[in-house]
Enzyme design. Structure first.
Site, PDB file in Angstrom:
ATOM      1  N   GLY A 151       3.248   6.263   7.888  1.00  0.00           N
ATOM      2  CA  GLY A 151       4.606   6.893   7.519  1.00  0.00           C
ATOM      3  C   GLY A 151       5.964   5.569   8.699  1.00  0.00           C
ATOM      4  O   GLY A 151       6.782   5.647   7.384  1.00  0.00           O
ATOM      5  N   ASN A 152       5.096   4.774   8.840  1.00  0.00           N
ATOM      6  CA  ASN A 152       5.571   3.727   9.233  1.00  0.00           C
ATOM      7  C   ASN A 152       5.627   2.092   8.520  1.00  0.00           C
ATOM      8  O   ASN A 152       6.552   1.774   8.825  1.00  0.00           O
ATOM      9  CB  ASN A 152       5.486   3.403  10.614  1.00  0.00           C
ATOM     10  CG  ASN A 152       6.459   4.164  11.828  1.00  0.00           C
ATOM     11  OD1 ASN A 152       6.070   4.820  12.582  1.00  0.00           O
ATOM     12  ND2 ASN A 152       7.752   3.725  11.691  1.00  0.00           N
ATOM     13  N   SER A 153       5.104   2.775   7.927  1.00  0.00           N
ATOM     14  CA  SER A 153       4.389   1.366   6.706  1.00  0.00           C
ATOM     15  C   SER A 153       5.460   1.183   6.329  1.00  0.00           C
ATOM     16  O   SER A 153       5.818   1.986   5.671  1.00  0.00           O
ATOM     17  CB  SER A 153       3.260   1.919   6.338  1.00  0.00           C
ATOM     18  OG  SER A 153       2.182   2.230   6.353  1.00  0.00           O
TER      19      SER A 153
ATOM     20  N   ASP B 158       0.351  -7.774   1.624  1.00  0.00           N
ATOM     21  CA  ASP B 158       0.295  -5.423   1.504  1.00  0.00           C
ATOM     22  C   ASP B 158       1.633  -6.001   1.104  1.00  0.00           C
ATOM     23  O   ASP B 158       2.601  -5.256   2.222  1.00  0.00           O
ATOM     24  CB  ASP B 158      -0.143  -5.896   2.871  1.00  0.00           C
ATOM     25  CG  ASP B 158       0.446  -3.616   2.330  1.00  0.00           C
ATOM     26  OD1 ASP B 158       0.026  -3.577   1.129  1.00  0.00           O
ATOM     27  OD2 ASP B 158      -0.259  -3.503   3.612  1.00  0.00           O
TER      28      ASP B 158
ATOM     29  N   HIS C  61       0.567  -1.315  -0.103  1.00  0.00           N
ATOM     30  CA  HIS C  61      -0.130   0.280   0.267  1.00  0.00           C
ATOM     31  C   HIS C  61       1.023   0.875  -0.061  1.00  0.00           C
ATOM     32  O   HIS C  61       0.414   2.400  -0.506  1.00  0.00           O
ATOM     33  CB  HIS C  61      -1.215   0.072   0.958  1.00  0.00           C
ATOM     34  CG  HIS C  61      -0.535   0.499   2.259  1.00  0.00           C
ATOM     35  ND1 HIS C  61       0.193   0.011   3.516  1.00  0.00           N
ATOM     36  CD2 HIS C  61      -0.002   1.194   3.358  1.00  0.00           C
ATOM     37  CE1 HIS C  61       0.697  -0.531   4.303  1.00  0.00           C
ATOM     38  NE2 HIS C  61       0.878   1.223   4.233  1.00  0.00           N
TER      39      HIS C  61
ATOM     40  N   ILE D 177     -13.858 -24.158   2.402  1.00  0.00           N
ATOM     41  CA  ILE D 177     -14.107 -24.935   3.970  1.00  0.00           C
ATOM     42  C   ILE D 177     -14.771 -24.467   4.864  1.00  0.00           C
ATOM     43  O   ILE D 177     -14.927 -22.835   4.391  1.00  0.00           O
ATOM     44  CB  ILE D 177     -12.626 -25.308   4.219  1.00  0.00           C
ATOM     45  CG1 ILE D 177     -11.424 -24.101   4.384  1.00  0.00           C
ATOM     46  CG2 ILE D 177     -12.232 -26.141   3.669  1.00  0.00           C
ATOM     47  CD1 ILE D 177     -10.347 -24.346   4.536  1.00  0.00           C
TER      48      ILE D 177
ATOM     49  N   GLY E 162      -7.899 -26.598  -4.239  1.00  0.00           N
ATOM     50  CA  GLY E 162      -9.800 -26.431  -4.540  1.00  0.00           C
ATOM     51  C   GLY E 162     -10.767 -27.147  -4.091  1.00  0.00           C
ATOM     52  O   GLY E 162     -10.973 -28.015  -4.200  1.00  0.00           O
ATOM     53  N   VAL E 163     -10.955 -26.560  -2.645  1.00  0.00           N
ATOM     54  CA  VAL E 163     -12.080 -26.740  -2.097  1.00  0.00           C
ATOM     55  C   VAL E 163     -12.111 -25.367  -0.590  1.00  0.00           C
ATOM     56  O   VAL E 163     -11.934 -24.712  -1.075  1.00  0.00           O
ATOM     57  CB  VAL E 163     -12.284 -27.974  -0.311  1.00  0.00           C
ATOM     58  CG1 VAL E 163     -11.344 -28.903  -0.975  1.00  0.00           C
ATOM     59  CG2 VAL E 163     -10.593 -26.936   0.385  1.00  0.00           C
TER      60      VAL E 163
END
Length: 465
Positions: free
Chosen positions: A195-197, A124, A94, A256, A253-254
């Site tokens: 800003g720490n992201s 992310d 992001h 659940i 492919g299930v």
């Protein structure tokens, strides 16, 4: 007492006298990230005055004079860290998503433009690359699984655009989930702000055990609840982005759901561990013989605790690998061999909403009140009303008593019951038969497979004595 206190103090790892030496050693690998994005200008004064207003021309002229119709440049700030001397940089997706230009600012001075190697919105995480004239200082990933609640950690980054900053705290909690399928967040009280992201969360050995991603705050500032994506998730993503430029996750492919206490009782299971299969569309699991109603209890030699654990384990398994999957089917265990496909490829595959209709199924026209539900057998009229395919079968819920357990567990008019007691139901008599069978077996509840807009889930409803 004094001797015991001394022994306990020696066994525990106390707070460091200072974080300065550690911060000095690893700071050169932490970077500030500035992104620039082109934002389209307004096409007119809409949103300022109503269309047709006598002031419309005035506001249009005002916007034209001030560049209101021209595209403008928007900047954003974030953090990241260098993971190799040849310039690979990790940050949050992001932070750089939609950016036209990405500029990396280094702790010891200097800036370099960065290119995007690959991104993974699900975790992310983004991997960038810069080209430098000399080897860059970098940091290594640590094992986030050995981090314990109470361990000291240090966060670094560019909070609120103020430049390089260090904060310290402890691991507050582990294995936090926010909203993603593959979430495994470390919660910390080390101050993390906007800003720490994308910045690193270090252990006391100077290893990255998390990527600072989010905070929980009513004010937008740190209140001591920050979240860092665990390094053991990040490293797998980074390795794939570096090799392929994209993620390649395993796909079983299930569909659940978790095994709740009432579902376990209805199925005669001893525990709630495992993942209950609600649907098996075309794919690896169907090819291996898996069925709706199976409970996956072990995958590739590892016991399955719940759906979240299974999804992460499957996603971390190599595409094309053949694994052993242990399922509980009608009280007996069975081992299936499944060759995993790739999730990213399969996500665009349509999933059938229902099984083909049994042409020999008897038709009925009367409704019945059972288990707090008013139900009717499927008909062409109901298929049309509910916009169901011609192949849809089962019992249609036409009303739900709001004072019953069925309503509390989310059943609503328009739901379609396709199975009861893990047996297909096409007629009211089929459901009554399964209720009698469950009561004779001493069960306190009956397991129903319910579909809404094609999405299946199991619901256990209590049976009257």
């Amino acid at each position: 007492m004094f001797v015991l206190a001394q022994a306990l103090s020696a066994a525990a790892r106390g707070a460091p006298e200072s974080f300065a030496d550690l911060a000095q050693r690893i700071s050169p690998a932490v970077v500030n990230i500035t992104t620039t994005t082109t934002v389209a200008g307004r096409t007119g004064p809409r949103g300022v005055v109503p269309e047709g207003s006598p002031f419309e021309d005035f506001f249009r002229e005002f916007q034209d004079r001030n560049g209101g119709d021209r595209p403008r440049r928007s900047s954003a700030l974030g953090s990241g860290f260098v993971i190799s001397e040849d310039g690979f940089v990790v940050t949050n997706n992001h932070v750089i998503e939609g950016a036209d230009e990405i500029l990396i600012e280094f702790f010891e001075g200097g800036e370099l433009p960065a290119t995007v190697i690959g991104t993974d919105p699900k975790t992310d995480i983004a991997l960038l690359k810069v080209v430098a004239d000399q080897p860059l200082p970098f940091v290594s990933f640590g094992d986030s699984d050995v981090a314990r609640v109470g361990d000291w950690v240090m966060a670094m980054g560019n909070p609120l655009g103020q430049g390089f900053s260090v904060s310290a705290g402890i691991v507050s909690a582990r294995n936090r989930a926010l909203s993603g399928t593959y979430d495994d967040y470390i919660q910390t009280d080390a101050a993390i702000n906007r800003g720490n992201s994308g910045g690193p969360l270090f252990n006391m050995d100077g290893q990255v055990i998390g990527v600072n991603t989010a905070i929980l705050s009513p004010t937008g500032g740190s209140i001591g609840i920050g979240f860092s994506m665990a390094s053991n998730v990040v490293t797998k993503v980074v390795d794939q982005l570096k090799e392929f430029g994209e993620t390649r996750r395993g796909w079983l492919g299930v569909r659940i759901q978790d095994v709740t206490d009432d579902v376990a009782e209805a199925m005669g299971l001893a525990t709630t561990a495992g993942a209950l299969v609600t649907d098996v569309p075309e794919g690896p699991a169907l090819d291996a013989g898996m069925k709706a109603g199976d409970v996956i209890v072990e995958f590739d030699g590892i016991k399955v605790a719940d759906t979240r654990a299974l999804v992460r384990q499957v996603g971390n398994t190599t595409v094309g690998k053949t694994v052993r999957v242990l399922v509980n089917r009608e009280g007996k265990t069975q081992t299936l061999k499944v060759t995993l496909a790739r999730r990213e490829t399969a996500e665009g595959t349509a999933v059938p909403a229902s099984q083909p209709m049994d042409e020999d199924a008897p038709s009925e026209s009367l409704e019945a009140d059972i288990l707090g539900l008013t139900i009717a057998p499927m008909s062409d009229e109901l298929r049309e009303q509910l916009e169901l395919p011609a192949s849809a079968e089962g019992l249609v819920v036409t009303d739900v008593d709001e004072m019953t357990e069925a309503y509390e567990k989310g059943l609503r008019a328009g739901d379609v019951i396709t199975e009861a007691g893990q047996q297909k139901v096409a007629a009211i008599a089929d459901l009554e038969t399964q209720i009698e069978a469950a009561q004779e077996a001493g069960r306190k509840s009956l397991l129903l497979l319910v579909r809404r807009a094609g999405d299946p889930r199991f619901v256990a409803l209590g049976l009257d004595d």
